[in-house]
Scaffold this motif. Structure first.
Motif, short mmCIF file in Angstrom:
data_model
loop_
_atom_site.label_atom_id
_atom_site.label_comp_id
_atom_site.label_asym_id
_atom_site.label_seq_id
_atom_site.Cartn_x
_atom_site.Cartn_y
_atom_site.Cartn_z
N ARG A 178 0.68 -1.29 0.14
CA ARG A 178 0.22 0.17 0.00
C ARG A 178 0.87 1.29 0.05
O ARG A 178 0.59 2.27 -0.41
CB ARG A 178 -0.95 0.04 1.20
CG ARG A 178 -2.04 -0.82 1.09
CD ARG A 178 -2.89 -0.66 2.40
NE ARG A 178 -3.60 0.78 2.40
CZ ARG A 178 -4.48 1.08 1.55
NH1 ARG A 178 -5.10 0.28 1.03
NH2 ARG A 178 -4.86 2.43 1.52
N TYR A 179 2.04 1.09 0.46
CA TYR A 179 3.13 2.31 0.56
C TYR A 179 4.25 2.00 0.13
O TYR A 179 4.42 1.02 -0.55
CB TYR A 179 3.21 2.57 2.23
CG TYR A 179 1.57 2.79 2.67
CD1 TYR A 179 1.03 1.84 3.65
CD2 TYR A 179 1.00 4.32 2.75
CE1 TYR A 179 -0.16 1.99 4.03
CE2 TYR A 179 -0.15 4.51 3.24
CZ TYR A 179 -0.85 3.24 4.08
OH TYR A 179 -1.93 3.59 4.54
N TYR A 200 8.39 1.01 3.12
CA TYR A 200 8.85 -0.65 3.85
C TYR A 200 7.55 -1.33 3.76
O TYR A 200 6.42 -0.71 3.32
CB TYR A 200 9.24 -0.27 5.09
CG TYR A 200 8.53 0.56 6.13
CD1 TYR A 200 7.14 0.21 6.67
CD2 TYR A 200 8.76 2.06 6.23
CE1 TYR A 200 6.28 1.18 7.35
CE2 TYR A 200 7.83 2.95 6.82
CZ TYR A 200 6.82 2.58 7.38
OH TYR A 200 6.16 3.36 8.12
N PRO A 201 7.81 -2.70 4.19
CA PRO A 201 6.52 -3.56 3.90
C PRO A 201 5.36 -3.32 5.15
O PRO A 201 5.66 -3.10 6.00
CB PRO A 201 7.16 -4.83 4.19
CG PRO A 201 8.34 -4.78 4.81
CD PRO A 201 8.78 -3.45 4.44
N THR A 202 4.01 -3.37 4.52
CA THR A 202 3.14 -3.11 5.37
C THR A 202 1.93 -4.04 4.92
O THR A 202 2.09 -5.11 4.92
CB THR A 202 2.57 -1.32 5.26
OG1 THR A 202 2.07 -1.11 3.65
CG2 THR A 202 3.40 -0.58 5.73
#
Lengths: 112, 121
Positions: free
Chosen positions: B100-101, B104-106
């Protein structure tokens, strides 16, 4: 590493009834600066990739029916399907993204 | 709607190497972090690696650190996963997933259909 523990492993619910899936994190996944829990929920139907349902523990993804809701209490998280529909038969996974990423083991939801 | 198409899977011998690709379309690829997630037959989801939108940062699960390398080419809208020293337990369906961003992993709001990797002699 943060371990995500889901319960139950499976549940059978009658059409139109409520389904409740639990997920517990081994440590806090609440980021104090924004007061958000770094938790998501996914739905995976047979033969399909997962689909994002909920992020930030309780924010519903665009297009997800409002019968799906997420709630939080400390390190305990819940996905609720308020009125189970036939198309909701799937495996549901929780995921934390507070420290790297880890998934729960999944909960299979079936029709009783 | 996000489109992600993985390729490069197949049968490889233990100790061998493989490179997976994920071609992205219908979104601004260079704006978002990207991830690889795998699923062994009949098992749950396992996150493997992530890369920030500009490729400045990479993140790995302990289980693949040092063996797998994630990379991206924003000019080609393509994500890669280089896998080496493959073991039988690496047999799985490998998904690429859009974040979604960007940094970094979200949470992952787009997924491909996966490419199957089988490690066997």
């Amino acid at each position: 590493d943060i371990v995500m523990t889901q319960s139950p492993d499976s549940l059978a619910v009658s059409l139109g009834e409520r389904a409740t899936i639990n997920c517990k994190s081994s440590q806090s996944i609440l980021y104090s600066s924004n007061n958000k829990n770094y938790l998501a929920w996914y739905q995976q139907k047979p033969g399909q990739p997962p689909k994002l349902l909920i992020y930030w523990a309780s924010t519903r993804e665009y297009g997800v029916p409002d019968r799906f809701s997420g709630s939080e209490s400390g390190t305990d998280f819940t996905l609720t399907i308020s009125s189970l529909q036939a198309e909701d038969v799937a495996i549901y996974y929780c995921q934390q993204y507070y420290s790297a990423v880890s998934f729960g083991g999944g909960t299979r939801v079936e029709i009783k | 709607e996000v489109q992600l198409l993985e390729s490069g899977g197949g049968l490889v011998q233990p100790g061998g190497s493989l490179r997976l690709s994920c071609a992205a379309s219908r979104f601004s690829f260079s704006r978002f972090a990207m991830n690889w997630v795998r699923q062994a037959p009949g098992k749950g989801l396992e996150w493997l690696a992530a890369i920030s939108n500009g490729a400045e940062q990479t993140f790995y699960a302990d289980s693949v650190k040092g063996r797998f390398t994630i990379s991206r080419d924003n000019s080609k809208n393509t994500l890669y996963l280089e896998m080496s020293s493959l073991r039988a337990e690496d047999t799985a369906l490998y998904y690429c997933a859009k974040d979604r961003y960007g940094d970094y992993p979200t949470s992952f709001d787009g997924w491909g259909q996966g490419t199957l990797v089988t490690v066997s002699s």
